[in-house]
Design an enzyme around this catalytic site. Structure first.
Site, PDB file in Angstrom:
ATOM      1  N   ARG A  54       1.022  -1.176  -0.064  1.00  0.00           N
ATOM      2  CA  ARG A  54      -0.014  -0.092   0.077  1.00  0.00           C
ATOM      3  C   ARG A  54       1.012   1.383   0.054  1.00  0.00           C
ATOM      4  O   ARG A  54       0.369   2.352  -0.645  1.00  0.00           O
ATOM      5  CB  ARG A  54      -1.035   0.054   1.050  1.00  0.00           C
ATOM      6  CG  ARG A  54      -1.916   1.156   1.235  1.00  0.00           C
ATOM      7  CD  ARG A  54      -3.234   1.005   1.933  1.00  0.00           C
ATOM      8  NE  ARG A  54      -3.159   0.106   2.989  1.00  0.00           N
ATOM      9  CZ  ARG A  54      -2.881   0.546   4.208  1.00  0.00           C
ATOM     10  NH1 ARG A  54      -2.187   1.671   4.405  1.00  0.00           N
ATOM     11  NH2 ARG A  54      -2.846  -0.574   5.147  1.00  0.00           N
ATOM     12  N   TYR A  65     -14.661  16.537 -16.409  1.00  0.00           N
ATOM     13  CA  TYR A  65     -15.310  15.132 -16.475  1.00  0.00           C
ATOM     14  C   TYR A  65     -16.109  14.934 -15.560  1.00  0.00           C
ATOM     15  O   TYR A  65     -16.376  15.455 -14.278  1.00  0.00           O
ATOM     16  CB  TYR A  65     -13.907  13.972 -15.974  1.00  0.00           C
ATOM     17  CG  TYR A  65     -14.219  12.888 -16.219  1.00  0.00           C
ATOM     18  CD1 TYR A  65     -14.321  12.162 -17.120  1.00  0.00           C
ATOM     19  CD2 TYR A  65     -13.897  12.018 -14.905  1.00  0.00           C
ATOM     20  CE1 TYR A  65     -14.768  10.706 -17.529  1.00  0.00           C
ATOM     21  CE2 TYR A  65     -14.113  10.675 -14.880  1.00  0.00           C
ATOM     22  CZ  TYR A  65     -14.743  10.054 -16.158  1.00  0.00           C
ATOM     23  OH  TYR A  65     -14.789   8.697 -16.165  1.00  0.00           O
ATOM     24  N   ASP A 116      -6.147  18.225 -15.584  1.00  0.00           N
ATOM     25  CA  ASP A 116      -6.459  16.758 -15.910  1.00  0.00           C
ATOM     26  C   ASP A 116      -5.861  16.705 -17.497  1.00  0.00           C
ATOM     27  O   ASP A 116      -6.799  17.049 -18.395  1.00  0.00           O
ATOM     28  CB  ASP A 116      -8.030  16.678 -15.736  1.00  0.00           C
ATOM     29  CG  ASP A 116      -8.166  15.062 -16.214  1.00  0.00           C
ATOM     30  OD1 ASP A 116      -7.693  14.327 -16.574  1.00  0.00           O
ATOM     31  OD2 ASP A 116      -9.160  14.761 -15.535  1.00  0.00           O
ATOM     32  N   LYS A 172      -6.783   5.271 -19.855  1.00  0.00           N
ATOM     33  CA  LYS A 172      -7.072   5.967 -21.193  1.00  0.00           C
ATOM     34  C   LYS A 172      -5.882   5.746 -21.983  1.00  0.00           C
ATOM     35  O   LYS A 172      -5.497   4.534 -22.361  1.00  0.00           O
ATOM     36  CB  LYS A 172      -7.588   7.248 -21.294  1.00  0.00           C
ATOM     37  CG  LYS A 172      -8.840   7.525 -19.929  1.00  0.00           C
ATOM     38  CD  LYS A 172      -9.905   6.653 -20.272  1.00  0.00           C
ATOM     39  CE  LYS A 172     -10.936   6.800 -19.025  1.00  0.00           C
ATOM     40  NZ  LYS A 172     -11.180   7.849 -18.464  1.00  0.00           N
TER      41      LYS A 172
HETATM   42  C1  LIG Z   1     -11.790   8.380 -17.350  1.00  0.00           C
HETATM   43  C2  LIG Z   1     -11.410   9.702 -16.864  1.00  0.00           C
HETATM   44  C3  LIG Z   1     -11.121   9.885 -15.424  1.00  0.00           C
HETATM   45  C4  LIG Z   1     -11.086   9.052 -14.188  1.00  0.00           C
HETATM   46  O1  LIG Z   1     -10.226   7.734 -14.564  1.00  0.00           O
HETATM   47  P1  LIG Z   1     -10.776   6.214 -14.164  1.00  0.00           P
HETATM   48  O2  LIG Z   1      -9.564   5.681 -14.433  1.00  0.00           O
HETATM   49  O3  LIG Z   1     -12.025   5.998 -15.067  1.00  0.00           O
HETATM   50  O4  LIG Z   1     -10.901   6.259 -12.670  1.00  0.00           O
HETATM   51  C5  LIG Z   1     -10.827  11.499 -15.076  1.00  0.00           C
HETATM   52  N1  LIG Z   1     -10.788  12.191 -15.850  1.00  0.00           N
HETATM   53  C6  LIG Z   1     -11.053  11.982 -17.264  1.00  0.00           C
HETATM   54  C7  LIG Z   1     -10.657  13.124 -18.242  1.00  0.00           C
HETATM   55  C8  LIG Z   1     -11.217  11.004 -17.611  1.00  0.00           C
HETATM   56  O5  LIG Z   1     -11.589  10.627 -19.135  1.00  0.00           O
END
Ligand SMILES: *Cc1c(COP(=O)(O)O)cnc(C)c1O
Length: 386
Positions: A46, A98, A170, A195
């Site tokens: 952790r 998001y 982000d 992603k």
């Molecule tokens: C998918 C996404 C997230 C969250 O990510 P997860 O891995 O699904 O928890 C945050 N910001 C953006 C822009 C995203 O596309």
């Protein structure tokens, strides 16, 4: 070293013990100590694991930052950052963040007293609110999801830094290959590695990269104290996926831009967005700030809810699924899928109508993707591409 080389070599060295060119997966919860309190660098997964260390080094290098902390998901990374705030603190956030970022503020952290004020950061007149509102943190996302609005990261960061306010970006949609927020003046670059960074839709992950040692300490603390750590196997997968980021991103960009250009000729479509499309209202800014426009294409049908749902359900190569950034193409109906958690009024305020469709364009052959879209338009009675 260039980006492509760093993706394959930084944090990706052969295992020093055995010479294994691919690093082992340290599937262990705990580590033997030599004497009480004396470790070989790790004590409990952790709070750290060699697979995390490797991936953090790779991603710090690609984002052009000194430090990175890896998390179980993008939302875990977001939780880590928000967990540093106190009751009463204000976050000044882009209004088109998001969907799950909006939801975690509204339904989790606002009840602990964290306040959030949403502004349209694409409007330069909003910059003055940074100094006026005295937020603890400015929360940006660019390009935004799903409208692909572009925020001027350098200008907003310059404004915030005059008042000593940290800025988070982000960076999930652009990936570090196309955009490096720290070089533009941001304090924290956060990504869902689920992603583009991993790119193969086979695990979840998140990362926060920074040059600020104080923020890095807070991220490491949140990883272990809040339990936001990823699994060794998932970090190994992301480390494997990220090696091809550069080559994938170039192909995502080329396919997406070509599809966006073709969709613009379709009579049943009101408008099409891609950051590098000449008709994008902020194409100049996108070209200045990003090295490519990524693989997301958003457009709005001149059609009702049912016809739009017929189109998205009838494609065969574009799987109807949430998420984005994988090598395979996906189609999303934001109003009923990814953005359904945002109240209708809020959703429509930022342009997410019933006719809105988001494509995550993969790296398949362009001809095949165009043929699938053409067939889908015909099937839903929406005409054709030309
Ligand atoms: C998918 C996404 C997230 C969250 O990510 P997860 O891995 O699904 O928890 C945050 N910001 C953006 C822009 C995203 O596309």
């Amino acid at each position: 070293m260039k980006f492509e080389t760093r993706a394959i070599h930084v944090g990706q060295e052969p295992d020093p013990l055995t010479g294994a060119v691919m690093p082992p997966i340290y599937a262990t919860s705990t580590f033997a100590q030599t004497r009480p309190g004396e470790t070989l660098g790790y004590d409990y997964t952790r709070s750290g694991n060699p697979n995390f260390t490797r991936l953090a080094r790779t991603l710090a290098s690609l984002e052009g930052g000194e430090h990175a902390t890896v998390f179980a998901s993008g939302m875990a990374a977001i939780t880590a950052v928000i967990s540093t705030l106190r009751s009463g603190d204000l976050v000044l956030a882009e209004e088109n963040v998001y969907g799950c970022t909006f939801r975690i503020f509204a339904q989790v952290f606002e009840k602990f007293g964290v306040r959030v004020q949403y502004v349209d950061f694409a409007e330069p007149s909003s910059y003055s609110s940074v100094a006026d509102a005295e937020p603890a943190l400015v929360w940006l996302e660019s390009p935004t999801n799903p409208m692909l609005k572009i925020l001027d990261i350098a200008a907003i960061s310059a404004e915030a830094s005059r008042s000593g306010i940290p800025v988070l970006v982000d960076n999930t949609f652009a990936s570090p290959y196309f955009q490096r927020p720290l070089a533009l003046g941001a304090t924290l670059s956060l990504s869902s590695t689920t992603k583009y960074v991993n790119g193969h839709s086979d695990c979840l992950g998140g990362v926060v990269v920074t040059n600020d040692a104080g923020w890095q300490d807070k991220m490491i603390f949140a990883q272990k104290a809040v339990g936001l750590n990823p699994s060794p196997f998932d970090t190994w997968l992301v480390g494997r996926g990220v090696k091809t980021l550069a080559i994938r991103m170039r192909r995502h960009h080329d396919n997406a831009l070509a599809i966006a250009q073709r969709l613009e000729d379709c009579a049943a479509i009101r408008w099409v967005r891609h950051p590098f499309l000449a008709s994008h209202p902020q194409v100049e800014l996108a070209r200045r700030q990003m090295d490519g426009g990524s693989g997301i294409v958003t457009f709005e049908f001149e059609a009702d809810l049912e016809t739009t749902r017929d189109f998205v359900s009838g494609l065969s190569l574009f799987a109807l699924a949430e998420s984005l950034g994988g090598i395979e193409s996906l189609v999303d109906h934001p109003a009923s899928m990814t953005h359904a958690s945002i109240p209708r009024a809020e959703r429509e305020k930022v342009g997410i109508s019933d006719g809105l469709v988001r494509l995550s364009v993969g790296i398949e052959a362009l001809e095949d993707l165009l043929a699938d879209l053409e067939a889908g338009l015909g099937r839903a009675g929406l005409g054709s591409l030309s």
